[in-house]
Structures are given as C-alpha cells and as structure tokens.
Design a protein around this motif. Structure first.
Motif, mmCIF file in Angstrom:
data_model
loop_
_atom_site.group_PDB
_atom_site.id
_atom_site.type_symbol
_atom_site.label_atom_id
_atom_site.label_comp_id
_atom_site.label_asym_id
_atom_site.label_seq_id
_atom_site.Cartn_x
_atom_site.Cartn_y
_atom_site.Cartn_z
ATOM 1 N N GLU A 310 0.776 -1.198 -0.040
ATOM 2 C CA GLU A 310 -0.133 -0.208 0.120
ATOM 3 C C GLU A 310 0.776 1.415 -0.021
ATOM 4 N N LYS A 311 1.861 1.082 0.647
ATOM 5 C CA LYS A 311 2.846 2.486 0.722
ATOM 6 C C LYS A 311 3.991 2.701 -0.082
ATOM 7 N N ILE A 312 4.131 1.585 -1.095
ATOM 8 C CA ILE A 312 5.326 1.668 -1.974
ATOM 9 C C ILE A 312 4.477 1.531 -3.553
ATOM 10 N N PRO A 313 4.187 2.774 -4.275
ATOM 11 C CA PRO A 313 3.475 2.576 -5.475
ATOM 12 C C PRO A 313 3.935 1.575 -6.374
ATOM 13 N N GLY A 314 3.048 0.842 -7.063
ATOM 14 C CA GLY A 314 3.517 -0.014 -8.343
ATOM 15 C C GLY A 314 3.873 -1.286 -7.902
ATOM 16 N N VAL A 315 3.944 -1.655 -6.494
ATOM 17 C CA VAL A 315 4.366 -2.951 -6.011
ATOM 18 C C VAL A 315 3.097 -3.770 -5.590
ATOM 19 N N SER A 316 2.761 -4.910 -6.172
ATOM 20 C CA SER A 316 1.399 -5.562 -5.765
ATOM 21 C C SER A 316 1.659 -6.240 -4.275
ATOM 22 N N TYR A 317 0.645 -6.891 -3.901
ATOM 23 C CA TYR A 317 0.838 -7.336 -2.560
ATOM 24 C C TYR A 317 1.530 -8.615 -2.804
ATOM 25 N N LYS A 318 1.249 -9.484 -3.920
ATOM 26 C CA LYS A 318 1.978 -10.839 -3.902
ATOM 27 C C LYS A 318 3.489 -10.683 -4.421
ATOM 28 N N THR A 319 3.765 -9.551 -5.153
ATOM 29 C CA THR A 319 5.323 -9.312 -5.333
ATOM 30 C C THR A 319 5.890 -8.613 -3.820
ATOM 31 N N MET A 320 5.337 -7.901 -3.067
ATOM 32 C CA MET A 320 5.752 -7.583 -1.907
ATOM 33 C C MET A 320 5.961 -8.974 -1.004
ATOM 34 N N ALA A 321 5.058 -9.718 -0.907
ATOM 35 C CA ALA A 321 5.159 -11.021 -0.261
ATOM 36 C C ALA A 321 6.230 -11.741 -0.523
ATOM 37 N N ALA A 322 6.295 -11.824 -1.809
ATOM 38 C CA ALA A 322 7.659 -12.654 -2.370
ATOM 39 C C ALA A 322 8.999 -11.934 -2.009
ATOM 40 N N ILE A 323 9.224 -10.735 -2.062
ATOM 41 C CA ILE A 323 10.178 -10.074 -1.549
ATOM 42 C C ILE A 323 10.545 -10.046 -0.147
ATOM 43 N N ILE A 324 9.568 -10.228 0.727
ATOM 44 C CA ILE A 324 9.694 -10.397 2.188
ATOM 45 C C ILE A 324 10.040 -11.768 2.387
ATOM 46 N N SER A 325 9.522 -12.602 1.665
ATOM 47 C CA SER A 325 9.954 -14.180 1.846
ATOM 48 C C SER A 325 11.380 -14.451 1.634
ATOM 49 N N VAL A 326 11.753 -13.910 0.510
ATOM 50 C CA VAL A 326 13.299 -14.167 -0.204
ATOM 51 C C VAL A 326 14.192 -13.391 0.879
ATOM 52 N N PHE A 327 13.744 -12.274 1.168
ATOM 53 C CA PHE A 327 14.957 -11.680 2.233
ATOM 54 C C PHE A 327 14.709 -12.033 3.652
ATOM 55 N N SER A 328 13.495 -12.617 4.096
ATOM 56 C CA SER A 328 13.766 -13.303 5.410
ATOM 57 C C SER A 328 14.508 -14.476 5.418
ATOM 58 N N ALA A 329 14.445 -15.129 4.342
ATOM 59 C CA ALA A 329 15.185 -16.350 4.051
ATOM 60 C C ALA A 329 16.694 -16.265 3.968
ATOM 61 N N ALA A 330 16.987 -15.093 3.410
ATOM 62 C CA ALA A 330 18.476 -14.777 3.604
ATOM 63 C C ALA A 330 19.238 -14.322 4.818
ATOM 64 N N VAL A 331 18.304 -13.565 5.563
ATOM 65 C CA VAL A 331 18.548 -13.090 6.865
ATOM 66 C C VAL A 331 18.547 -14.042 7.806
ATOM 67 N N ALA A 332 17.581 -15.111 7.563
ATOM 68 C CA ALA A 332 17.622 -16.118 8.460
ATOM 69 C C ALA A 332 18.826 -17.038 8.548
ATOM 70 N N ASN A 333 19.700 -17.158 7.468
ATOM 71 C CA ASN A 333 20.835 -17.887 7.437
ATOM 72 C C ASN A 333 22.037 -17.312 8.121
ATOM 73 N N VAL A 334 21.750 -15.963 9.003
ATOM 74 C CA VAL A 334 22.797 -15.578 9.644
ATOM 75 C C VAL A 334 23.027 -16.116 11.025
ATOM 76 N N GLY A 335 21.833 -17.145 11.220
ATOM 77 C CA GLY A 335 21.695 -17.848 12.414
ATOM 78 C C GLY A 335 21.023 -17.160 13.762
ATOM 79 N N LEU A 336 20.303 -17.962 14.650
ATOM 80 C CA LEU A 336 19.567 -17.642 15.672
ATOM 81 C C LEU A 336 20.117 -16.756 16.704
ATOM 82 N N THR A 337 21.449 -16.990 16.978
ATOM 83 C CA THR A 337 22.252 -16.240 18.015
ATOM 84 C C THR A 337 22.258 -14.897 17.497
ATOM 85 N N GLN A 338 22.948 -14.709 16.318
ATOM 86 C CA GLN A 338 22.995 -13.371 15.626
ATOM 87 C C GLN A 338 21.623 -12.534 15.674
ATOM 88 N N LEU A 339 20.709 -13.468 15.217
ATOM 89 C CA LEU A 339 19.392 -12.406 15.319
ATOM 90 C C LEU A 339 18.792 -12.088 16.436
#
Length: 451
Positions: A310-339
C-alpha cells in the motif's frame, strides 16, 4: 448487515491465536514453571496479565483506533505515524521476527535429527529456510484464505499436539513440583509479570490487528462497527486460548523438576516429551514448533506485505510478499544467536513506545484526544527506551543510564512507566490551558468513530 457466525468467529479467533503463538511462546511458560516450582500458579497469573492481557488490549486498541497502527500513531503526529509504523513493520517483519521463525524451526525441528557430520554445515539451514519460506509464501498468496488455512487447519493441529503432550503429563506425572528459585522465591507474581512483558506480543498485536480486520472483511462483513465487534470477539477467543495453553505448558515445566535443571524452555520440553513418548516425543515437539513458527510467519508476511504494497506505488501484494519471503530467508541464514543479539536492543527501544501508545488509545476520549498528551507521554518514554536500546548495543551511554537508575522500577525494566504517566499529565495540562484553534474542539467532537 452481514455478521460473523459463531463458528466463523471461533475460526478467526483460532487464527489470531496461532499468529501470536510462536516458538518463543511455547518455551517461555515451561521455563517459568520449572523456576517457579510450587509458586507456578502465582507466577503464571503475572505472566498472563502481560503475556495475554497486553496483546488482547493491543488488538482492541487497533480495532477502536481505525483498524491500523498508522492511524493510531497519527494521534501523536503525522511524521511520527509514518516513521514509527515503518520501524515496527520492519522490526516485527523481515529484519527480525520473520527470519527468526525460520531459524527456530531449523534449530528445534530439523537440527536434532541431522547426523553429527551435517550439524556444522551451512547447507541444512539454507535448504530448510528455502523450503520454509516458500511454504510461507504459498500460504500468503491469498490473504482472504488465511482463515481457512490457519484457523481451520494449522491451529487445530498445533492444539492437538500440545494437548497430547499435556494429557501425557497428567496421565504419567514426571514428579513433584520443585521449590521456587531466583526471583520467584520472593515475588513470583512480579517476576511472571515481567516475563510476560518480554514476550513482545503487544507489539505484534498492533500488526495483527489489520490481519484480523482484513480477514473479517474478506467473508463479507463491511459495517465498521460490526468489524470492530468481530475483531474484539476474536481477540477474546485468542486470549482464552493463549491463557489455557500457557497454563498447560507451565504445569509441564513445574513437574519436570525430577528430570534435572534445564537452561531454557526448549530443553525442558525436549526432556518432557522424550520422557513421555521416547524418540517419538522429539518428532512431536519438532512438529509443534514448526507449526507454531509457520503460523506466525504467515501472519507477519501477510501483514507486512499488505502494508508495504500500500505504501510503495506499483508493487503488488504478491510481489511484496515474495520480496519479504526471499529477504527473510536470506537473513535467517545468519543464525539464531546473531538474530537475537540484533533484535533485543531494537525491541527494547520501540516496545515501550508501542505499549504507551496502546494504553493511551483507551483513554483517548477521557483526555479529549489532545495530541499534547500523546506527545508528552511518547517523548518521555522514547527518551528512556532509546537509551536502553543504545546501552544494549554497547554505545557509551553509561552516564545517562546511571541517572535513569534512580527512576522507580528502572532496574525491573519498566522505568519508563511513571515518567510516561507524568508526561501524559503535563500534556493534558498543556492541552487544557492553551488557546484552542478555531474549530479544533468541534472537529474532535464530530470525528467519526467505528465504535
């Protein structure tokens, strides 16, 4: 006008329960139970007060405040609304909370079953997070089906597993409750109260409120008053569910004393289920943790996807959900302790601000909606909580924290409470005495409400 049926209300309530109930919520109560021992019920009363009461109030506050966090925060200042809302969504979303659900799933549901030769490799975590967040994304593709997918499938499965564990404890008691340890010896209620405060679910409530509202609207409820009413009913159901599960898990922890002292609730639950069910117990616990994490992940990705699209023009919900999922997967690989090391200072900085904002919303009409009341309370709270966060990341703020140490309840972690009240009172005094701008009071009185 369309209203939710009793069955639909229960289903939405179960969905909200699952969104709140992550892996952390599963391991806190057993740890409390083992440490509190015979005082477990007094401690749990304190825990439920903040671990259940604050999230319930948070959902209701958002429902009454217009259905989203930004509207609620806008009562302070438009700029504050934008900045604080973005920070909350980033913190409770792709930068910390969402990736943590993936790492906890790996740590408790996958890692125990890996051969020793694979436990030191990065590959299992990488593969797990790819599969986990791909599944999260699929479940989020259609937000209108969250009720069916979570409320009717995942939540009942999670509750059945926890129920099996609890019944096993009742039928085959592990042992007697131990003696209270640490702070539980002198003030079990206060200690439990603070433990519940640290679950951070009150902050999540401000994000999940919009998920519930959207789900209610998706089944055909359009009247604002009925949406608010349905949201509150669902929140009450979720709160009852959380309270009952917390009581069951704390009892399991309290009776686990015979198994020896454990460092955290995860170890306690592992020991309990292995004692009750043998090797099958580890699989049972792993499945419960995975379901708990997945439901929370789905809710957070859905909420963040809706907000940022809603806040970023031109980006659909499905696209944003995909971006968040991919980004979260990348961040998750730093490990639980670091997070965890990264997330705690940030949450300690913003969580008190969210609590004060939530509590003020219930007195909004009482103090005539003066923005000065919000500003006075929020500024003082932020002056304390931001320094607390800075101290946790090692910034040189010792001289300031030494002064803050004289505040009542500061050492207990809620030193901002009384100053926030004082700031609100000063704000009310200022709002009462200053000359009103033309039409200001009339605008407040005529402001529409969905309550």
């Amino acid at each position: 006008m369309r209203e939710l049926s009793t069955r639909e209300t229960i289903t939405v309530g179960l969905m909200l329960f699952a969104l709140f109930f992550g892996a952390g919520n599963m391991i806190f109560p057993p740890a409390l139970g083992q440490a509190a021992g015979t005082d477990v019920w007094t401690a749990m009363l304190g825990f439920i007060t903040t671990g259940v009461g604050l999230p319930l109030l948070g959902v209701i506050a958002v429902a009454y405040g217009g259905g989203n966090l930004q509207t609620l925060a806008g009562r302070v200042h438009p700029l504050f609304a934008v900045v604080f809302t973005f920070i909350v969504y980033l913190a409770i979303g792709p930068f910390m909370a969402i990736p943590r659900t993936g790492t906890v799933t790996f740590e408790m549901a996958i890692l125990p079953f890996l051969p020793d030769s694979a436990k030191g490799s990065w590959v299992p975590l990488f593969i797990t997070t790819i599969i986990y967040f791909a599944l999260t994304y699929w479940l989020c593709l259609n937000p209108s089906k969250l009720i069916d997918r979570i409320g009717k499938i995942l939540t009942p499965a999670l509750l059945i597993i926890i129920g099996i564990m609890y019944v096993g404890t009742l039928l085959n008691p592990i042992g007697e409750m131990g003696q209270p340890t640490g702070a539980y010896q002198e003030s079990p209620f206060i200690k439990g109260f603070l433990e519940g405060y640290l679950t951070l679910d009150a902050l999540a409530a401000m994000v999940f409120g919009i998920v519930v509202t959207t789900s209610v609207q998706a089944v055909g409820v359009t009247d604002p008053k009925k949406i608010t009413k349905s949201t509150i009913k669902a929140a009450i159901i979720a709160a009852i569910g959380l309270g009952l599960v917390y009581l069951a898990l704390s009892y399991m922890g309290a009776t686990s004393f015979a198994l020896g002292h454990s460092e955290n609730g995860g170890q306690i639950l592992t020991g309990v289920v292995q004692h009750l069910f043998g090797p099958l117990g580890s699989m049972l616990l792993g499945l419960a943790v995975m379901l708990a994490c997945l439901t929370t992940s789905v809710g957070l990705v859905s909420a963040c996807g809706s907000f940022f699209s809603e806040k970023i023009p031109g980006v659909s919900y499905k696209t944003m959900a995909a971006i968040i999922s991919v980004f979260s997967a990348a961040v998750a690989n730093v490990g639980l302790t670091q997070l965890i090391a990264f997330s705690v200072p940030v949450l300690m900085a913003i969580y008190p601000i969210g609590i004060v904002l939530m509590l003020l919303s219930f007195a909004h009409k009482l103090f005539k909606g003066y923005s000065s009341v919000y500003i006075g309370a929020i500024v003082v709270t932020a002056a304390i909580s931001l320094i607390d966060g800075a101290a946790l990341i090692g910034l040189p703020v010792e001289s300031i924290t030494e002064v803050y140490g004289n505040l009542p309840l500061y050492k207990e972690g809620i030193g901002w409470l009384l100053p926030a009240i004082a700031g609100a009172l000063l704000g009310y005094l200022w709002g009462s005495l200053r000359p009103k701008r033309k039409g200001e009071q009339k605008a407040y009185q005529e402001k529409p409400s969905n309550t």
